[in-house]
Design an enzyme around this catalytic site. Structure first.
Site, PDB file in Angstrom:
ATOM      1  N   GLU A  28      -1.649  -5.862  -3.880  1.00  0.00           N
ATOM      2  CA  GLU A  28      -0.801  -4.867  -2.516  1.00  0.00           C
ATOM      3  C   GLU A  28       0.307  -5.539  -2.272  1.00  0.00           C
ATOM      4  OE1 GLU A  28      -4.274  -1.325  -1.162  1.00  0.00           O
ATOM      5  OE2 GLU A  28      -3.362  -2.879  -0.099  1.00  0.00           O
TER       6      GLU A  28
ATOM      7  N   ASP B 206       0.751  -1.191  -0.250  1.00  0.00           N
ATOM      8  CA  ASP B 206      -0.327   0.004  -0.102  1.00  0.00           C
ATOM      9  C   ASP B 206       0.779   0.890  -0.076  1.00  0.00           C
ATOM     10  OD1 ASP B 206      -2.205   2.013   0.390  1.00  0.00           O
ATOM     11  OD2 ASP B 206      -2.190   1.741   2.552  1.00  0.00           O
TER      12      ASP B 206
END
Length: 300
Positions: free
Chosen positions: A141, A59
């Protein structure tokens, strides 16, 4: 029945192949590869580590490199060494969000057809959690996070992987050229916009020269004639435009609009940018000045 604990040989081969093809990086460690696909529900049932740490890392890696890549495309030092952006800050935020929101990342995972390798706990399997948008985005992610860890945070590797995985070059170009700039200005706010980009160092400050009815008279309806001429110099070329109108303000607005269109390489709403230096603004529309008809006929 012995519970499946890891990706099997075929699954690992296919997962590696897809990730390498889509990011340019091959995850070499089987342990890391397995953990990428191991959801927390599965990890809790089997006493293993989940992919949540990779999600967390991925992220932040995505956020950093998307900002970096967009900045490289849209930012520059001005003539006064100030850092300037060709798009507004709030638009920057919108572009970043459009690239990395859950829906966008889940769509990429669907295109890769890789969510089928997720290792899910019993409740997740029962509830078909693997089909959820957030779960697919988490997987994307996690893949980026795993690349960061295994590559030992190699900046070139990560920037290349993020750029390739998101197909970021094409997407940014489309967002900037077809969306941002078209909606960023129109005739009504063109003078202000042109002043702003000049202040940001993207071009010279425009000067507006006017010739009024005392010199060029009135039209057949008795309206005054105003001619406004302006020019700028950007990093590519000099741009000069002239507009005739019954309103001094309209002539100025329209001239700034035409200059902006040519500066950004965007087609104006009324005709080819470079066919005419002189235009007429009438009844809310820009029309080529018919004194330039010979030029029009030649280029057509």
């Amino acid at each position: 029945m012995i519970r499946r604990m890891y990706l099997n040989g075929h699954e690992k081969f296919e997962a590696r192949r897809i990730i390498q093809e889509k990011t340019g990086y091959t995850i070499k460690s089987s342990s890391i590869l397995n953990q990428v696909f191991r959801r927390s529900s599965f990890a809790a049932e089997t006493g293993q580590n989940s992919n949540e740490i990779f999600e967390f890392i991925g992220d932040h890696v995505l956020s950093f490199f998307v900002v970096k890549i967009v900045s490289k495309r849209c930012g520059s030092l001005s003539l006064t060494d100030d850092y300037t952006f060709r798009i507004r800050e709030n638009r920057f935020t919108q572009i970043k969000q459009a690239l990395v929101n859950n829906e966008a990342l889940a769509k990429i995972i669907d295109e890769w057809d890789i969510a089928k390798y997720l290792l899910l706990g019993s409740s997740d399997i029962k509830n078909e959690v693997g089909k959820e948008t957030k779960v697919k985005a988490d997987l994307f992610e996690a893949i980026i996070g795993a690349i960061a860890v295994e590559s030992e945070w190699d900046s070139k590797t990560l920037e290349s992987a993020v750029s390739k995985a998101l197909d970021i070059g094409e997407k940014i170009s489309a967002m900037i050229e077809n969306d941002v700039m078209v909606r960023y200005f129109d005739i009504d706010n063109a003078v202000t916009t042109l002043k702003e980009i000049a202040e940001n160092g993207q071009c010279t400050m425009p000067k507006y020269e006017f010739v009024g009815p005392e010199y060029i008279g009135y039209d057949s309806d008795g309206n005054p004639k105003w001619a406004c001429t302006s020019h700028i110099i950007n990093d590519k070329t000099a741009i000069t435009k002239q507009v005739l109108s019954s309103s001094k303000k309209d002539a100025k607005n329209a001239v700034a609009y035409l200059i902006l269109c040519e500066h950004f390489g965007i087609q104006n709403k009324y005709g080819p940018n470079d066919w005419f230096a002189s235009w007429i603004y009438k009844n809310g529309k820009l029309l080529p000045d018919r004194k330039s008809k010979a030029e029009f006929d030649r280029k057509e």
